[in-house]
Write a protein that holds these residues in place. Structure first.
Motif, PDB file in Angstrom:
ATOM      1  N   SER A  94       0.827  -1.204   0.000  1.00 21.94           N
ATOM      2  CA  SER A  94       0.000   0.000   0.000  1.00 21.94           C
ATOM      3  C   SER A  94       0.862   1.255   0.000  1.00 21.94           C
ATOM      4  N   LYS A  95       1.937   1.259   0.771  1.00 22.44           N
ATOM      5  CA  LYS A  95       2.826   2.417   0.792  1.00 22.44           C
ATOM      6  C   LYS A  95       3.491   2.606  -0.560  1.00 22.44           C
ATOM      7  N   SER A  96       3.892   1.513  -1.187  1.00 17.85           N
ATOM      8  CA  SER A  96       4.507   1.601  -2.516  1.00 17.85           C
ATOM      9  C   SER A  96       3.525   2.183  -3.515  1.00 17.85           C
ATOM     10  N   LEU A  97       2.298   1.729  -3.463  1.00 19.43           N
ATOM     11  CA  LEU A  97       1.270   2.243  -4.365  1.00 19.43           C
ATOM     12  C   LEU A  97       1.028   3.723  -4.100  1.00 19.43           C
ATOM     13  N   TYR A  98       0.989   4.105  -2.844  1.00 15.55           N
ATOM     14  CA  TYR A  98       0.783   5.505  -2.464  1.00 15.55           C
ATOM     15  C   TYR A  98       1.877   6.395  -3.061  1.00 15.55           C
ATOM     16  N   TYR A  99       3.138   6.005  -2.870  1.00 15.74           N
ATOM     17  CA  TYR A  99       4.239   6.820  -3.377  1.00 15.74           C
ATOM     18  C   TYR A  99       4.276   6.829  -4.902  1.00 15.74           C
ATOM     19  N   LEU A 100       3.973   5.715  -5.536  1.00 12.84           N
ATOM     20  CA  LEU A 100       3.958   5.653  -6.995  1.00 12.84           C
ATOM     21  C   LEU A 100       2.893   6.593  -7.567  1.00 12.84           C
ATOM     22  N   ILE A 101       1.704   6.550  -6.992  1.00 13.57           N
ATOM     23  CA  ILE A 101       0.628   7.426  -7.469  1.00 13.57           C
ATOM     24  C   ILE A 101       0.996   8.891  -7.258  1.00 13.57           C
ATOM     25  N   CYS A 102       1.581   9.207  -6.105  1.00 14.29           N
ATOM     26  CA  CYS A 102       1.987  10.601  -5.843  1.00 14.29           C
ATOM     27  C   CYS A 102       3.031  11.068  -6.849  1.00 14.29           C
ATOM     28  N   ILE A 103       4.032  10.260  -7.083  1.00 15.39           N
ATOM     29  CA  ILE A 103       5.102  10.656  -8.005  1.00 15.39           C
ATOM     30  C   ILE A 103       4.567  10.835  -9.422  1.00 15.39           C
ATOM     31  N   LEU A 104       3.820   9.845  -9.905  1.00 15.90           N
ATOM     32  CA  LEU A 104       3.306   9.931 -11.269  1.00 15.90           C
ATOM     33  C   LEU A 104       2.261  11.037 -11.423  1.00 15.90           C
ATOM     34  N   GLY A 105       1.335  11.131 -10.486  1.00 17.52           N
ATOM     35  CA  GLY A 105       0.266  12.121 -10.588  1.00 17.52           C
ATOM     36  C   GLY A 105       0.764  13.541 -10.474  1.00 17.52           C
ATOM     37  N   TYR A 106       1.525  13.817  -9.408  1.00 18.39           N
ATOM     38  CA  TYR A 106       2.031  15.172  -9.224  1.00 18.39           C
ATOM     39  C   TYR A 106       3.038  15.537 -10.311  1.00 18.39           C
ATOM     40  N   GLY A 107       3.864  14.583 -10.722  1.00 14.97           N
ATOM     41  CA  GLY A 107       4.842  14.854 -11.777  1.00 14.97           C
ATOM     42  C   GLY A 107       4.184  15.172 -13.102  1.00 14.97           C
ATOM     43  N   SER A 108       3.181  14.380 -13.481  1.00 12.86           N
ATOM     44  CA  SER A 108       2.481  14.622 -14.754  1.00 12.86           C
ATOM     45  C   SER A 108       1.694  15.921 -14.718  1.00 12.86           C
ATOM     46  N   GLY A 109       1.025  16.200 -13.604  1.00 11.06           N
ATOM     47  CA  GLY A 109       0.272  17.444 -13.476  1.00 11.06           C
ATOM     48  C   GLY A 109       1.165  18.661 -13.565  1.00 11.06           C
ATOM     49  N   ALA A 110       2.294  18.599 -12.866  1.00 11.01           N
ATOM     50  CA  ALA A 110       3.248  19.715 -12.910  1.00 11.01           C
ATOM     51  C   ALA A 110       3.826  19.884 -14.313  1.00 11.01           C
ATOM     52  N   ALA A 111       4.084  18.800 -15.011  1.00 11.18           N
ATOM     53  CA  ALA A 111       4.626  18.882 -16.371  1.00 11.18           C
ATOM     54  C   ALA A 111       3.624  19.545 -17.315  1.00 11.18           C
ATOM     55  N   LEU A 112       2.347  19.220 -17.183  1.00  9.28           N
ATOM     56  CA  LEU A 112       1.335  19.854 -18.028  1.00  9.28           C
ATOM     57  C   LEU A 112       1.213  21.350 -17.734  1.00  9.28           C
ATOM     58  N   LEU A 113       1.269  21.713 -16.464  1.00 12.63           N
ATOM     59  CA  LEU A 113       1.221  23.139 -16.118  1.00 12.63           C
ATOM     60  C   LEU A 113       2.460  23.865 -16.643  1.00 12.63           C
ATOM     61  N   LEU A 114       3.607  23.206 -16.602  1.00 12.20           N
ATOM     62  CA  LEU A 114       4.843  23.792 -17.120  1.00 12.20           C
ATOM     63  C   LEU A 114       4.746  24.017 -18.627  1.00 12.20           C
ATOM     64  N   VAL A 115       4.171  23.062 -19.361  1.00 13.31           N
ATOM     65  CA  VAL A 115       3.985  23.216 -20.807  1.00 13.31           C
ATOM     66  C   VAL A 115       3.120  24.445 -21.080  1.00 13.31           C
ATOM     67  N   ALA A 116       2.018  24.590 -20.353  1.00 12.67           N
ATOM     68  CA  ALA A 116       1.131  25.745 -20.557  1.00 12.67           C
ATOM     69  C   ALA A 116       1.852  27.048 -20.228  1.00 12.67           C
ATOM     70  N   LEU A 117       2.606  27.048 -19.136  1.00 11.33           N
ATOM     71  CA  LEU A 117       3.327  28.254 -18.728  1.00 11.33           C
ATOM     72  C   LEU A 117       4.409  28.638 -19.731  1.00 11.33           C
ATOM     73  N   LEU A 118       5.173  27.666 -20.210  1.00 13.30           N
ATOM     74  CA  LEU A 118       6.235  27.959 -21.181  1.00 13.30           C
ATOM     75  C   LEU A 118       5.662  28.476 -22.500  1.00 13.30           C
ATOM     76  N   LYS A 119       4.545  27.909 -22.941  1.00 11.95           N
ATOM     77  CA  LYS A 119       3.931  28.383 -24.188  1.00 11.95           C
ATOM     78  C   LYS A 119       3.407  29.811 -24.009  1.00 11.95           C
ATOM     79  N   LEU A 120       2.923  30.120 -22.815  1.00  8.33           N
ATOM     80  CA  LEU A 120       2.428  31.462 -22.537  1.00  8.33           C
ATOM     81  C   LEU A 120       3.565  32.478 -22.472  1.00  8.33           C
ATOM     82  N   LEU A 121       4.679  32.113 -21.810  1.00  8.77           N
ATOM     83  CA  LEU A 121       5.793  33.037 -21.628  1.00  8.77           C
ATOM     84  C   LEU A 121       6.716  33.119 -22.849  1.00  8.77           C
ATOM     85  N   LEU A 122       6.914  32.003 -23.539  1.00  7.94           N
ATOM     86  CA  LEU A 122       7.831  31.968 -24.692  1.00  7.94           C
ATOM     87  C   LEU A 122       7.099  31.431 -25.926  1.00  7.94           C
ATOM     88  N   PRO A 123       6.119  32.143 -26.430  1.00  8.15           N
ATOM     89  CA  PRO A 123       5.301  31.594 -27.522  1.00  8.15           C
ATOM     90  C   PRO A 123       6.058  31.328 -28.810  1.00  8.15           C
TER      91      PRO A 123
END
Length: 182
Positions: A94-123
């Protein structure tokens, strides 16, 4: 008596005493006990026949163990006491699953926000392109336009922002639920 013969005899006796539950449930119990025995032996390097006898003694007689499982299956009592190491293994999963979901979910979400931010700042120097045949996606910093169709900022920024924020929120909710069950 050889180690494998001791284990086999114990499991065969356990199978007989589990005749009051369905065959499928009895097989699951026998497989769980067998796995527990071999896992415990694997942790004890160089285990001999005496180690098997000690493990079996800790489990109790096959009759006592079967009675504990029958009570657990039929009336919902806690599982037999001798199998606490199994619950520790499940908790680790359960702990392994918890950490895996956190890493993948937060990492992917942050990457998508970064893509949007970079396109906005450096079009002009950051973009997302779809290859000619539509079978690949390229995210890059580039001064030259690749031989592909760029996803316009009008779509990329809001879609990546919403998907990123949604993924971060969903990950937070799932992580909170999993944390309660650790």
């Amino acid at each position: 008596m050889a180690r494998s013969e001791l284990i086999h005899n114990y499991l065969a006796e356990l199978q007989i005493y589990l005749s009051r539950v369905s065959e499928v449930q009895a097989q699951e119990v026998v497989q769980e006990i067998e796995s527990h025995i071999y896992d415990t032996l694997a942790m004890q390097q160089g285990a001999e026949d005496s180690a098997v006898e000690v493990i079996l003694a800790r489990l109790g007689t096959a009759r006592e163990l079967a009675a504990g499982y029958i009570d657990h299956i039929t009336i919902g009592v806690a599982p037999p006491k001798g199998l606490k190491p199994l619950s520790r293994v499940r908790k680790g999963i359960s702990k392994s699953l918890y950490y895996l979901i956190c890493i993948l979910g937060y990492g992917s979400g942050a990457a998508l926000l970064l893509v949007a931010l970079l396109k906005l700042l450096l079009p002009s120097s950051f973009g997302v392109w779809v290859a000619e045949h539509g079978n690949s996606l390229v995210i890059a910093f580039s001064q030259l336009e690749p031989q592909a169709n760029e996803i316009p900022a009008l779509w990329l920024i809001p879609v990546a922002s919403l998907c990123g924020a949604g993924l971060l929120y969903l990950t937070r909710q799932i992580a909170r639920i999993l944390k309660m069950h650790l």
